[in-house]
Design a protein around this motif. Structure first.
Motif, mmCIF file in Angstrom:
data_model
loop_
_atom_site.group_PDB
_atom_site.id
_atom_site.type_symbol
_atom_site.label_atom_id
_atom_site.label_comp_id
_atom_site.label_asym_id
_atom_site.label_seq_id
_atom_site.Cartn_x
_atom_site.Cartn_y
_atom_site.Cartn_z
ATOM 1 N N ALA A 161 0.831 -1.209 0.000
ATOM 2 C CA ALA A 161 0.000 0.000 0.000
ATOM 3 C C ALA A 161 0.866 1.260 0.000
ATOM 4 C CB ALA A 161 -0.923 -0.009 1.224
ATOM 5 N N ILE A 162 1.934 1.253 0.787
ATOM 6 C CA ILE A 162 2.841 2.414 0.839
ATOM 7 C C ILE A 162 3.499 2.629 -0.524
ATOM 8 C CG2 ILE A 162 4.976 3.300 1.863
ATOM 9 C CD1 ILE A 162 4.171 1.804 4.441
ATOM 10 N N ILE A 163 3.966 1.537 -1.126
ATOM 11 C CA ILE A 163 4.621 1.629 -2.437
ATOM 12 C C ILE A 163 3.671 2.221 -3.476
ATOM 13 C CG2 ILE A 163 5.523 0.260 -4.367
ATOM 14 C CD1 ILE A 163 6.641 -1.691 -2.251
ATOM 15 N N LEU A 164 2.433 1.755 -3.497
ATOM 16 C CA LEU A 164 1.481 2.211 -4.510
ATOM 17 C C LEU A 164 1.128 3.691 -4.340
ATOM 18 C CD1 LEU A 164 -0.953 -0.862 -4.737
ATOM 19 C CD2 LEU A 164 0.804 -0.155 -6.386
ATOM 20 N N VAL A 165 0.988 4.137 -3.107
ATOM 21 C CA VAL A 165 0.661 5.547 -2.862
ATOM 22 C C VAL A 165 1.792 6.459 -3.345
ATOM 23 C CG1 VAL A 165 0.295 7.297 -1.080
ATOM 24 C CG2 VAL A 165 -0.937 5.121 -0.960
ATOM 25 N N VAL A 166 3.021 6.132 -2.950
ATOM 26 C CA VAL A 166 4.174 6.969 -3.341
ATOM 27 C C VAL A 166 4.396 6.887 -4.849
ATOM 28 C CG1 VAL A 166 6.634 7.385 -3.003
ATOM 29 C CG2 VAL A 166 5.221 6.649 -1.077
ATOM 30 N N LEU A 167 4.268 5.701 -5.410
ATOM 31 C CA LEU A 167 4.455 5.522 -6.853
ATOM 32 C C LEU A 167 3.450 6.350 -7.630
ATOM 33 C CD1 LEU A 167 5.745 3.995 -9.265
ATOM 34 C CD2 LEU A 167 4.035 2.201 -8.912
ATOM 35 N N GLY A 168 2.183 6.302 -7.230
ATOM 36 C CA GLY A 168 1.150 7.072 -7.922
ATOM 37 C C GLY A 168 1.426 8.563 -7.878
ATOM 38 N N PHE A 169 1.867 9.064 -6.717
ATOM 39 C CA PHE A 169 2.156 10.492 -6.572
ATOM 40 C C PHE A 169 3.244 10.935 -7.543
ATOM 41 C CE2 PHE A 169 4.933 13.736 -4.652
ATOM 42 C CZ PHE A 169 4.035 14.799 -4.600
ATOM 43 N N ILE A 170 4.280 10.116 -7.706
ATOM 44 C CA ILE A 170 5.421 10.518 -8.542
ATOM 45 C C ILE A 170 5.118 10.363 -10.028
ATOM 46 C CG2 ILE A 170 7.821 10.026 -9.121
ATOM 47 C CD1 ILE A 170 8.266 9.262 -6.209
ATOM 48 N N ILE A 171 4.555 9.238 -10.441
ATOM 49 C CA ILE A 171 4.385 9.021 -11.885
ATOM 50 C C ILE A 171 3.313 9.920 -12.481
ATOM 51 C CG2 ILE A 171 5.236 6.660 -11.783
ATOM 52 C CD1 ILE A 171 2.405 5.654 -12.069
ATOM 53 N N PHE A 172 2.369 10.391 -11.670
ATOM 54 C CA PHE A 172 1.379 11.316 -12.201
ATOM 55 C C PHE A 172 1.947 12.730 -12.305
ATOM 56 C CE2 PHE A 172 -1.590 7.913 -11.322
ATOM 57 C CZ PHE A 172 -2.555 8.068 -12.316
ATOM 58 N N GLY A 173 3.199 12.908 -11.877
ATOM 59 C CA GLY A 173 3.860 14.211 -11.990
ATOM 60 C C GLY A 173 4.741 14.352 -13.212
ATOM 61 N N GLY A 174 4.915 13.280 -14.006
ATOM 62 C CA GLY A 174 5.684 13.364 -15.246
ATOM 63 C C GLY A 174 7.189 13.228 -15.040
ATOM 64 N N ILE A 175 7.942 13.388 -16.128
ATOM 65 C CA ILE A 175 9.390 13.160 -16.124
ATOM 66 C C ILE A 175 10.118 14.134 -15.207
ATOM 67 C CG2 ILE A 175 9.671 14.578 -18.191
ATOM 68 C CD1 ILE A 175 11.893 11.649 -17.003
ATOM 69 N N LYS A 176 9.638 15.362 -15.089
ATOM 70 C CA LYS A 176 10.318 16.327 -14.220
ATOM 71 C C LYS A 176 10.304 15.846 -12.770
ATOM 72 C CE LYS A 176 11.143 19.877 -17.118
ATOM 73 N NZ LYS A 176 12.429 20.558 -17.300
ATOM 74 N N ARG A 177 9.152 15.336 -12.316
ATOM 75 C CA ARG A 177 9.060 14.861 -10.937
ATOM 76 C C ARG A 177 9.876 13.586 -10.754
ATOM 77 N NH1 ARG A 177 3.157 14.614 -8.446
ATOM 78 N NH2 ARG A 177 3.375 16.849 -8.848
ATOM 79 N N ILE A 178 9.839 12.693 -11.741
ATOM 80 C CA ILE A 178 10.646 11.469 -11.686
ATOM 81 C C ILE A 178 12.127 11.821 -11.615
ATOM 82 C CG2 ILE A 178 11.327 9.396 -12.974
ATOM 83 C CD1 ILE A 178 8.486 9.335 -14.144
ATOM 84 N N ALA A 179 12.551 12.769 -12.483
ATOM 85 C CA ALA A 179 13.963 13.162 -12.528
ATOM 86 C C ALA A 179 14.400 13.802 -11.213
ATOM 87 C CB ALA A 179 14.201 14.129 -13.687
#
Length: 519
Positions: free
Chosen positions: A196-214
């Motif tokens: 559950a923790i992994i999915l919440v954090v993952l969703g927050f970052i990937i919905f922010g695009g490459i800038k947030r991932i980078a």
């Protein structure tokens, strides 16, 4: 399903692919005159030179994103599997595939830069094998084939491997918790909470695009890799007297392997490619997103990332496992029969267990916990990189369908990758690793064959390396003498981004009589 996965693996990872990977690395090492050695100093200089612009990320951020994909479960569980199935000699072949693969990484990432374009939705730079197969070879069908293979591999097959490793590491430290059944799968509450923790954090970052991932990977990757290497070095100093013996086992077993010569090469190359991804075609996606003055620059930076992954992080894992003796070597004939057995027979080879046990033998419970944390960061950042690769290839497939189709496709990929993270986290690790190997193998076959064909059709990556070196010798890289790149000068067609950029630079020069054109 598990039988089908095993059958597919046997076909894809035949000796032909193993020797194709080694052969391509040797071929491009010779063609680039061993660029991975000659320009090592330039690689280091370039790491911190580039700056992001409105549409692209910096060279270092691109390196961090690509390292996020390279530095993952392959560095912890993958090295353990290579030793457990191929013997210590497999580590030697991991080194070889990294050294030769650095030249392959240069070529594929430079090609990604040459043929990149702007995304129709975000305006960000997009590129990768699908783009350069279409533009350099003129074979759109091959680009579509690679795009589909990479979406299936990075969006479906590979995320589960990383998630599975994270959950197993957490469960080994914290215990399984209360047993329960979810969707027909028996699991523990600890695994569900971690998931559950992994999915919440993952969703927050990937919905922010490459800038947030980078931005996330720019800080997380150096921190996790440096901390891991430091603790590994401390173990090496603790077992200082074992270092010659460990080197002797790795070198000596490389050609007279305990688990069989073929097993050492096969597992070393397989896990080497899985770890450093040279030739797999994943690195060019992040490389293409970088804002640089010359395509060869990001190719050189990506070549350096292979060294970081295998010669530093993977070697650290290998020395920890071998110096502490926390490993088994399984024979090829039957599962459960060991050539070397130093730990319990039920310790799973395709998992972080050997590495955790090695850490625990020196640092106690802290070592076990640290590996769980390292696995989390290593695997989580790799999942982010996988998502980005799948997103880029969705953009490639939908770019002519309009913004609506591209946005829908990217949204679907986000949901699929989160589902596969959950699926992989709660299923058998052996089965999940098999799916991961299928994904890696498919991409490697398509990309390596493609970049070799490109060499005989054009040679763009080789030609512009010579151009970059010529500008470097002429004092390029200063404010008054910036690097420039004109694709038409080398007969390179369809490099539309660089054609437009060079045209704008020429127009600026012509409009300003006081501006001196770069030599």
């Amino acid at each position: 399903m598990e039988g089908l996965v095993s059958l597919a693996n046997g076909i894809i990872w035949s000796p032909a692919l193993v020797y194709l990977c080694l052969g391509a690395g040797l071929f491009y090492s010779i063609m680039t005159r061993f660029v991975q050695v000659r320009l090592f100093g330039e690689m280091l200089r370039l790491l911190f030179k580039g700056k992001p612009d409105n549409d692209g990320i910096s060279s270092f951020q691109a390196l961090a994103v690509s390292l996020a994909g390279r530095v993952g479960m392959g560095n912890i569980a993958g090295v353990a599997a290579a030793i457990g199935f191929g013997g210590p000699g497999a580590v030697f072949w991991m080194w070889i595939v990294a050294f030769l693969g650095a030249s392959t990484a240069y070529v594929e990432s430079t090609l990604g830069q040459i043929y990149k374009e702007r995304d129709v939705v975000t305006g960000e730079y997009r590129g990768g094998p699908a783009y350069y197969f279409e533009r350099a070879l003129g074979q759109k069908w091959y680009g579509i084939l690679f795009a589909i293979a990479s979406i299936v591999a990075c969006g479906v097959f590979l995320p589960g491997v990383q998630a599975n490793g994270v959950i197993n590491a957490v469960a080994q430290v914290a215990g399984e918790g209360s047993a329960m059944t979810l969707a027909g799968i028996e699991t523990g509450t600890t695994r569900l909470i971690a998931l559950a923790i992994i999915l919440v954090v993952l969703g927050f970052i990937i919905f922010g695009g490459i800038k947030r991932i980078a931005t996330f990977t720019e800080y997380a990757v150096p921190f996790m890799a440096l901390g891991y290497i430091i603790l590994a070095l401390l173990i090496m100093f603790t077992n200082f007297s074992m270092i010659p013996q460990v080197f002797g086992a790795i070198i000596g077993d490389a050609f007279t392997a305990q688990a069989g010569f073929g097993a050492a090469i096969g597992w070393g190359v397989k896990r080497g490619i899985y770890s450093n991804e040279a030739g797999q075609g994943t690195g060019p996606h992040a490389a293409s997103a970088a804002a640089v003055d010359h395509p060869a620059q990001q190719g050189l930076v990506q070549a350096f990332s292979v060294y970081v992954d295998t010669l530093l992080v993977c070697s650290a894992t290998a020395f920890m496992i071998l110096s502490t003796g926390m490993y088994n070597i399984q024979g090829e004939l039957a599962e459960g029969q060991f050539i070397v057995q130093n730990v319990a027979a039920d310790v799973e080879i395709n998992s972080p267990s050997f590495t955790q046990m090695a850490m625990e033998s020196v640092y106690g419970n802290f070592g076990d916990t640290f590996i769980a944390v390292a696995v989390f960061f290593f695997a989580f950042t790799t999942i982010l990189a996988y998502y980005y690769i799948a997103e880029v290839n969705i953009s490639y497939l939908t770019r002519s369908m309009g913004k609506g189709a591209s946005k829908t496709g990217q949204f679907i990929v986000k949901l699929v990758i989160m589902f596969m993270v959950a699926y992989g986290a709660l299923n058998s690790s052996g089965y999940i690793w098999g799916l991961g190997d299928v994904g890696v193998g498919l991409m490697a076959w398509l990309n390596i064959v493609g970049i070799i064909v490109i060499f005989f059709v054009a040679r763009p990556a080789i030609d512009i390396l010579r151009d970059y070196e010529a500008q470097l010798k002429a004092g390029g890289g200063t404010t008054s003498n910036r690097f420039t790149f004109d694709p038409k000068k080398f007969g390179i067609k369809n490099a539309t981004y660089w054609e437009e950029r060079h045209l704008k630079e020429q127009q600026r020069v012509n409009a300003d009589p006081l501006h001196k054109e770069p030599k």
